[in-house]
Design a protein around this motif. Structure first.
Motif, PDB file in Angstrom:
ATOM      1  N   ASP A 192     -10.033 -25.835  22.376  1.00 20.95           N
ATOM      2  CA  ASP A 192     -10.390 -27.187  21.815  1.00 20.95           C
ATOM      3  C   ASP A 192     -11.813 -27.458  22.500  1.00 20.95           C
ATOM      4  O   ASP A 192     -12.272 -28.538  22.283  1.00 20.95           O
ATOM      5  CB  ASP A 192      -9.442 -28.199  21.800  1.00 20.95           C
ATOM      6  N   SER A 193     -12.454 -26.918  23.448  1.00 23.93           N
ATOM      7  CA  SER A 193     -13.486 -27.137  24.317  1.00 23.93           C
ATOM      8  C   SER A 193     -14.781 -27.069  23.190  1.00 23.93           C
ATOM      9  O   SER A 193     -14.696 -26.604  22.230  1.00 23.93           O
ATOM     10  CB  SER A 193     -13.786 -26.481  25.378  1.00 23.93           C
ATOM     11  N   ASP A 194     -15.758 -27.876  23.699  1.00 23.98           N
ATOM     12  CA  ASP A 194     -16.914 -27.882  22.905  1.00 23.98           C
ATOM     13  C   ASP A 194     -18.346 -27.420  23.784  1.00 23.98           C
ATOM     14  O   ASP A 194     -18.548 -28.480  24.762  1.00 23.98           O
ATOM     15  CB  ASP A 194     -17.287 -29.205  22.434  1.00 23.98           C
ATOM     16  N   VAL A 195     -18.751 -26.187  23.724  1.00 24.28           N
ATOM     17  CA  VAL A 195     -19.997 -25.800  24.493  1.00 24.28           C
ATOM     18  C   VAL A 195     -20.839 -25.328  23.208  1.00 24.28           C
ATOM     19  O   VAL A 195     -21.453 -24.233  23.399  1.00 24.28           O
ATOM     20  CB  VAL A 195     -19.629 -24.995  25.577  1.00 24.28           C
ATOM     21  N   VAL A 201     -17.367 -22.244  32.332  1.00 24.02           N
ATOM     22  CA  VAL A 201     -17.661 -21.823  30.912  1.00 24.02           C
ATOM     23  C   VAL A 201     -16.928 -20.231  30.906  1.00 24.02           C
ATOM     24  O   VAL A 201     -17.228 -19.395  31.838  1.00 24.02           O
ATOM     25  CB  VAL A 201     -18.941 -21.777  30.425  1.00 24.02           C
ATOM     26  N   GLY A 243     -10.479 -19.850  28.294  1.00 19.56           N
ATOM     27  CA  GLY A 243     -10.755 -21.058  28.326  1.00 19.56           C
ATOM     28  C   GLY A 243      -9.857 -21.789  27.343  1.00 19.56           C
ATOM     29  O   GLY A 243      -8.791 -21.057  26.942  1.00 19.56           O
ATOM     30  N   ASP A 244     -10.286 -23.106  27.199  1.00 17.68           N
ATOM     31  CA  ASP A 244      -9.378 -23.909  26.250  1.00 17.68           C
ATOM     32  C   ASP A 244     -10.045 -23.872  24.969  1.00 17.68           C
ATOM     33  O   ASP A 244     -11.201 -24.057  24.829  1.00 17.68           O
ATOM     34  CB  ASP A 244      -9.383 -25.321  26.868  1.00 17.68           C
ATOM     35  N   ARG A 261     -16.153 -20.931  25.758  1.00 19.45           N
ATOM     36  CA  ARG A 261     -15.040 -22.095  25.866  1.00 19.45           C
ATOM     37  C   ARG A 261     -15.574 -22.756  27.138  1.00 19.45           C
ATOM     38  O   ARG A 261     -15.744 -22.172  28.210  1.00 19.45           O
ATOM     39  CB  ARG A 261     -13.707 -21.797  25.499  1.00 19.45           C
ATOM     40  N   LEU A 262     -15.089 -24.158  27.376  1.00 24.84           N
ATOM     41  CA  LEU A 262     -15.297 -25.000  28.560  1.00 24.84           C
ATOM     42  C   LEU A 262     -13.909 -25.218  29.344  1.00 24.84           C
ATOM     43  O   LEU A 262     -13.018 -25.406  28.252  1.00 24.84           O
ATOM     44  CB  LEU A 262     -15.882 -26.201  28.315  1.00 24.84           C
ATOM     45  N   LEU A 263     -13.894 -25.097  30.356  1.00 27.29           N
ATOM     46  CA  LEU A 263     -13.019 -25.554  31.045  1.00 27.29           C
ATOM     47  C   LEU A 263     -13.252 -26.893  32.070  1.00 27.29           C
ATOM     48  O   LEU A 263     -14.201 -26.517  32.942  1.00 27.29           O
ATOM     49  CB  LEU A 263     -12.138 -24.655  32.172  1.00 27.29           C
ATOM     50  N   GLU A 264     -12.869 -27.957  31.828  1.00 29.51           N
ATOM     51  CA  GLU A 264     -13.395 -29.136  32.698  1.00 29.51           C
ATOM     52  C   GLU A 264     -12.583 -29.123  33.964  1.00 29.51           C
ATOM     53  O   GLU A 264     -11.835 -28.024  34.243  1.00 29.51           O
ATOM     54  CB  GLU A 264     -12.669 -30.338  32.041  1.00 29.51           C
ATOM     55  N   SER A 319     -16.888 -27.120  36.446  1.00 26.49           N
ATOM     56  CA  SER A 319     -16.442 -26.584  35.026  1.00 26.49           C
ATOM     57  C   SER A 319     -16.536 -25.126  35.051  1.00 26.49           C
ATOM     58  O   SER A 319     -17.560 -24.841  35.767  1.00 26.49           O
ATOM     59  CB  SER A 319     -17.071 -27.574  34.039  1.00 26.49           C
TER      60      SER A 319
END
Length: 110
Positions: free
Chosen positions: A13-16, A106, A10-11, A33-36, A104
Motif C-alpha cells: 500500500d506504499s506510494d512511490v 524503496v 516492500g509494503d 514500494r516504500l518501507l517507512e 526509509s
C-alpha cells in the motif's frame, strides 16, 4: 515467510509514484514500494530474531535439489546454503543500518 517477503517486496500500500516511469519500472514486476522508517525498524528486529539455520532446515541436502527448491539454476560452487546465508546476512546488515539511521527503504525487483 512474510517477513522475508516484506523485506524484499516492500509494503503493497506504499506510494512511490515518482519512481513509476520507464527509466525505473518496466511494468513486468510489482512497482517500486516504500518501507517507512517504522517498517524498516520492524523488519530489522524481525531479521535479527530469525535463526537462519532454522530457515534452511527443510532445504534438501543435494545441491541440485536445493538449488531447484529455491528456483535457482545450478550454482557453480554447489553450496546453496552458503549462498543463501551470505545474502541473508547482507540483508540483515542492510536493514539494521537503515533502521539505526531512521531511513526509509524503496524496494523493487528489476
Amino acid at each position: 515467510m512474510a517477513l522475508l517477503d516484506r523485506a524484499v517486496s516492500g509494503d503493497p500500500d506504499s506510494d512511490v509514484g515518482f519512481l513509476d516511469h520507464d527509466g525505473v519500472y518496466d511494468g513486468f514486476t510489482d512497482p517500486p514500494r516504500l518501507l517507512e522508517p517504522a517498517a524498516v525498524a520492524d523488519i530489522a528486529r524481525g531479521l535479527d530474531a530469525l535463526d537462519p539455520g532454522a530457515l534452511l532446515a527443510d532445504l534438501p541436502d543435494s545441491p541440485d535439489e536445493a538449488a531447484a527448491a529455491c528456483g535457482f539454476g545450478p550454482l557453480s560452487d554447489g553450496d546453496v546454503r552458503a549462498h543463501l546465508l551470505e545474502h541473508f546476512a547482507a540483508m540483515r546488515q542492510f536493514y539494521l543500518a537503515a533502521a539505526l539511521q531512521v531511513q526509509s527503504v524503496v524496494t523493487w525487483v528489476d
